[in-house]
Design a protein around this motif. Sequence first.
Motif, PDB file in Angstrom:
ATOM      1  N   TYR A   1       0.853  -1.179   0.000  1.00  0.00           N
ATOM      2  CA  TYR A   1       0.000   0.000   0.000  1.00  0.00           C
ATOM      3  C   TYR A   1       0.895   1.238   0.000  1.00  0.00           C
ATOM      4  CZ  TYR A   1       0.807  -0.324   5.077  1.00  0.00           C
ATOM      5  OH  TYR A   1       1.383  -0.427   6.315  1.00  0.00           O
TER       6      TYR A   1
ATOM      7  N   GLY B   1      -7.713   4.299   4.712  1.00  0.00           N
ATOM      8  CA  GLY B   1      -7.736   4.408   3.258  1.00  0.00           C
ATOM      9  C   GLY B   1      -8.290   3.202   2.536  1.00  0.00           C
TER      10      GLY B   1
ATOM     11  N   GLY C   1     -10.864   0.368   1.151  1.00  0.00           N
ATOM     12  CA  GLY C   1     -12.238   0.030   0.858  1.00  0.00           C
ATOM     13  C   GLY C   1     -12.547  -1.330   1.452  1.00  0.00           C
TER      14      GLY C   1
ATOM     15  N   TYR D   1     -13.516  -5.483   1.275  1.00  0.00           N
ATOM     16  CA  TYR D   1     -13.098  -6.654   0.515  1.00  0.00           C
ATOM     17  C   TYR D   1     -14.119  -7.745   0.789  1.00  0.00           C
ATOM     18  CZ  TYR D   1     -10.198 -10.343  -1.474  1.00  0.00           C
ATOM     19  OH  TYR D   1      -9.718 -11.372  -2.248  1.00  0.00           O
TER      20      TYR D   1
ATOM     21  N   LYS E   1      -8.370  -2.571  -1.652  1.00  0.00           N
ATOM     22  CA  LYS E   1      -7.729  -1.439  -2.329  1.00  0.00           C
ATOM     23  C   LYS E   1      -7.694  -0.241  -1.387  1.00  0.00           C
ATOM     24  CE  LYS E   1      -7.949   1.276  -6.601  1.00  0.00           C
ATOM     25  NZ  LYS E   1      -8.682   1.475  -7.879  1.00  0.00           N
ATOM     26  N   GLN E   2      -6.526   0.391  -1.271  1.00  0.00           N
ATOM     27  CA  GLN E   2      -6.401   1.625  -0.495  1.00  0.00           C
ATOM     28  C   GLN E   2      -6.675   2.775  -1.470  1.00  0.00           C
ATOM     29  OE1 GLN E   2      -2.493   2.935   0.839  1.00  0.00           O
ATOM     30  NE2 GLN E   2      -3.271   3.300   2.912  1.00  0.00           N
ATOM     31  N   TYR E   3      -7.906   3.258  -1.478  1.00  0.00           N
ATOM     32  CA  TYR E   3      -8.308   4.135  -2.569  1.00  0.00           C
ATOM     33  C   TYR E   3      -8.626   5.570  -2.149  1.00  0.00           C
ATOM     34  CZ  TYR E   3     -13.278   4.266  -1.369  1.00  0.00           C
ATOM     35  OH  TYR E   3     -14.463   4.506  -0.744  1.00  0.00           O
ATOM     36  N   TYR E   4      -8.820   5.823  -0.843  1.00  0.00           N
ATOM     37  CA  TYR E   4      -9.070   7.204  -0.429  1.00  0.00           C
ATOM     38  C   TYR E   4      -7.936   7.674   0.492  1.00  0.00           C
ATOM     39  CZ  TYR E   4     -10.811   5.435   4.092  1.00  0.00           C
ATOM     40  OH  TYR E   4     -10.919   4.819   5.317  1.00  0.00           O
ATOM     41  N   LYS E   5      -7.797   8.972   0.657  1.00  0.00           N
ATOM     42  CA  LYS E   5      -6.699   9.536   1.432  1.00  0.00           C
ATOM     43  C   LYS E   5      -6.852   9.182   2.911  1.00  0.00           C
ATOM     44  CE  LYS E   5      -4.249  13.863   2.398  1.00  0.00           C
ATOM     45  NZ  LYS E   5      -4.239  15.332   2.193  1.00  0.00           N
TER      46      LYS E   5
ATOM     47  N   GLU F   1     -13.890  -1.630  -3.872  1.00  0.00           N
ATOM     48  CA  GLU F   1     -13.147  -0.977  -4.950  1.00  0.00           C
ATOM     49  C   GLU F   1     -12.113  -1.966  -5.467  1.00  0.00           C
ATOM     50  OE1 GLU F   1     -13.363   1.860  -6.540  1.00  0.00           O
ATOM     51  OE2 GLU F   1     -15.008   2.730  -5.379  1.00  0.00           O
ATOM     52  N   GLY F   2     -12.048  -2.094  -6.795  1.00  0.00           N
ATOM     53  CA  GLY F   2     -11.062  -3.004  -7.368  1.00  0.00           C
ATOM     54  C   GLY F   2     -11.557  -4.410  -7.567  1.00  0.00           C
TER      55      GLY F   2
ATOM     56  N   ASN G   1     -14.636  -4.339 -13.209  1.00  0.00           N
ATOM     57  CA  ASN G   1     -13.569  -5.163 -12.610  1.00  0.00           C
ATOM     58  C   ASN G   1     -13.816  -6.672 -12.678  1.00  0.00           C
ATOM     59  OD1 ASN G   1     -12.002  -2.844 -11.660  1.00  0.00           O
ATOM     60  ND2 ASN G   1     -13.648  -2.570 -10.168  1.00  0.00           N
TER      61      ASN G   1
END
Length: 646
Positions: A144, A159, A161, A163, A188-192, A417-418, A640
């Motif tokens: 990550y 960060g 999402g 799974y 997925k680490q998708y946000y700040k 996400e992902g 995806n």
Amino acid sequence: MKRKFLSLLFISFFIIHTIISTLFTPVFALNLNLFEEKTPSGIPFNKMEKVIDEYVSKYIGKTTPGAAIAIVKNGEIVFLKGYGYADLENQIPVDPKLTVFEWASTSKLFTWTSVMQLVESGKLDLDADIKTYLLPEFAEKLNYNQTITMRDIMNHSAGFGNYAFNTIVLSPDKLVSLEEALLRDKPKQYYKVGTASAYSNYSTSLAGYIVQNISQQPFEAYIRENIFNVLSMNNTSSHPTLGDNSKIIEKKAQGYIPSQKGGFKLGNWSYVSHLPAGSINGTAEDFARYAIALTPDFREKSPLFKDTNTLITMLSPSYDINGEMVGTSHGFFEYVGNYRTLGHGGNTAAFSSQFAVVPEERFGIVILTNAYLEMNILFGLQDLLLGKDYSDIKVPNEELPSSKKVTGRYIPVDRQEGNFVAFTEYFNLYTVKATDQNTIMMNIGPYNGTYLQTKPYYYELIDDNIPFFRNMYHVIRFKIENDAVKHVFVGNGVDLSPLPTGRTMPFLISSLIILLVNILFFIIAPAVLIITIIKDKNKGFHQGNKRFNLYFLVLVLLGLVTLTNNLIPTYKIMISSFRTFAEMKPHILLNFPLLIATITVAVLSFISVRKASISRGFKALYLISIVLLISLFSLLFHWNYFFVVG
């Protein structure tokens, strides 16, 4: 003299019998002075049992076969009672002292407690990069990009999402080690990091793994030694198969899934490789001992910590956005009530649980049920005992922004996400509608809550049609940028966001239309083509027609197979969220040869169509099939269905 002796003996026997009966009956109060007390919501203790009985009786046998409830006050268990059946088939009633339930995600509180024990001993810093406590080769495999601290993890703001796979398995032979689970099931680490609260089982597992690394002992062994044994929780285990306390297996309740037609069907016990996130099994009485440990007298120390300040810190706000606390205290979630209330809820494949403490009142409740997604007893009873009257929520005199500014559709930040499961989540959105200048209604499927604006873009719940809102969404705050909602702060791991670019409502509707048209076309087209091929054969058409008809038929059959191949895993995840990625992986992998085969046959059919003698209508049908196949595979790429995530 003899009669006096016999009378004295009888009176002594009666007193002893009364004491023993009081101690061992399912409902008891150890301190009669407590009957002068009230619950945080205002129910007198001398009426509490009747109120609880009346409420629970409405749902036992309807939303859950059984339940065990414990209430603590001032360091004592003042109410302990079982309702209904632990085993319907064998008519075994729930015993709150002996019946073992799956505690599900309420187990996370023990992970946070173990973290704070290590903080107290100076072995862990909440604000250090967690890679400090991981072996370099393991940290590198996590892959990550953003720095994460333990505080971020406890706030569910690391960060990540969601799974969808492997968190719970339904057979012990599918369990893997905690390390293997963390490397296999990466979201997925998708946000700040630090900007949202998004519920994460994975983050909690990572926290438990760090506890394991620092303590140099398996996580479940640490929990047993430093919490269970300390609190005499002898009928509890955090081992994935209860292997460290196998005697309790024979007392474990059966889990059930409510049937839409009424009644219950037998469910599965859950097995958790991510054990720090939800593996504890135990009794209501044992869980009550933990509630007592979290609510000591201010002059006393909790047996869990050496320093009273550690407990105070753990139960203090930790998720603070723009200087305003929003609902999370070092992993404990804040609930609405007349007093500050902290706790957690949980669900496995066939059990549900709810836990809450009110430190100021030294009050706590434990509710364990053996049914999937039971909400009425869990949330309703908690609100009955701890909640507050909504009538005191008023609109201030100042003029507030129009509620129309916050209307729209929103999605949880803890979304998938992902991976392909996102497709199903985007068709179950949260809808906010303005009902007047200062009032909104938020809908989640058939459920809704009504909110009143009491500060600019700050809304408090005033009514709902299910207690779920009171526990998870009692306050929502909208962040506005450039006159549009940028984020919805809730805390408790359930923040919301507007629909991201590329997944707005027009695109979602287009995706659904494309899917439905493809389904309709590729179900009907094969039959039409087979009939056409038979007619051409009878008419004796030349070889060019036969070759094209064959390629065209194979092409539409590939479309049908592709649709079926992807609808199967989508359907499976929609009917049960407890799936392993191993079940889904063959479908994802099959998409690659299907795409290659479709391109190959499409090229061959395009070459052969020039040598065939076909009508304009038939040629149009062929071109439509090509366009639909392109749209179908584009849709699968976007959602995806070609990404192997585990």
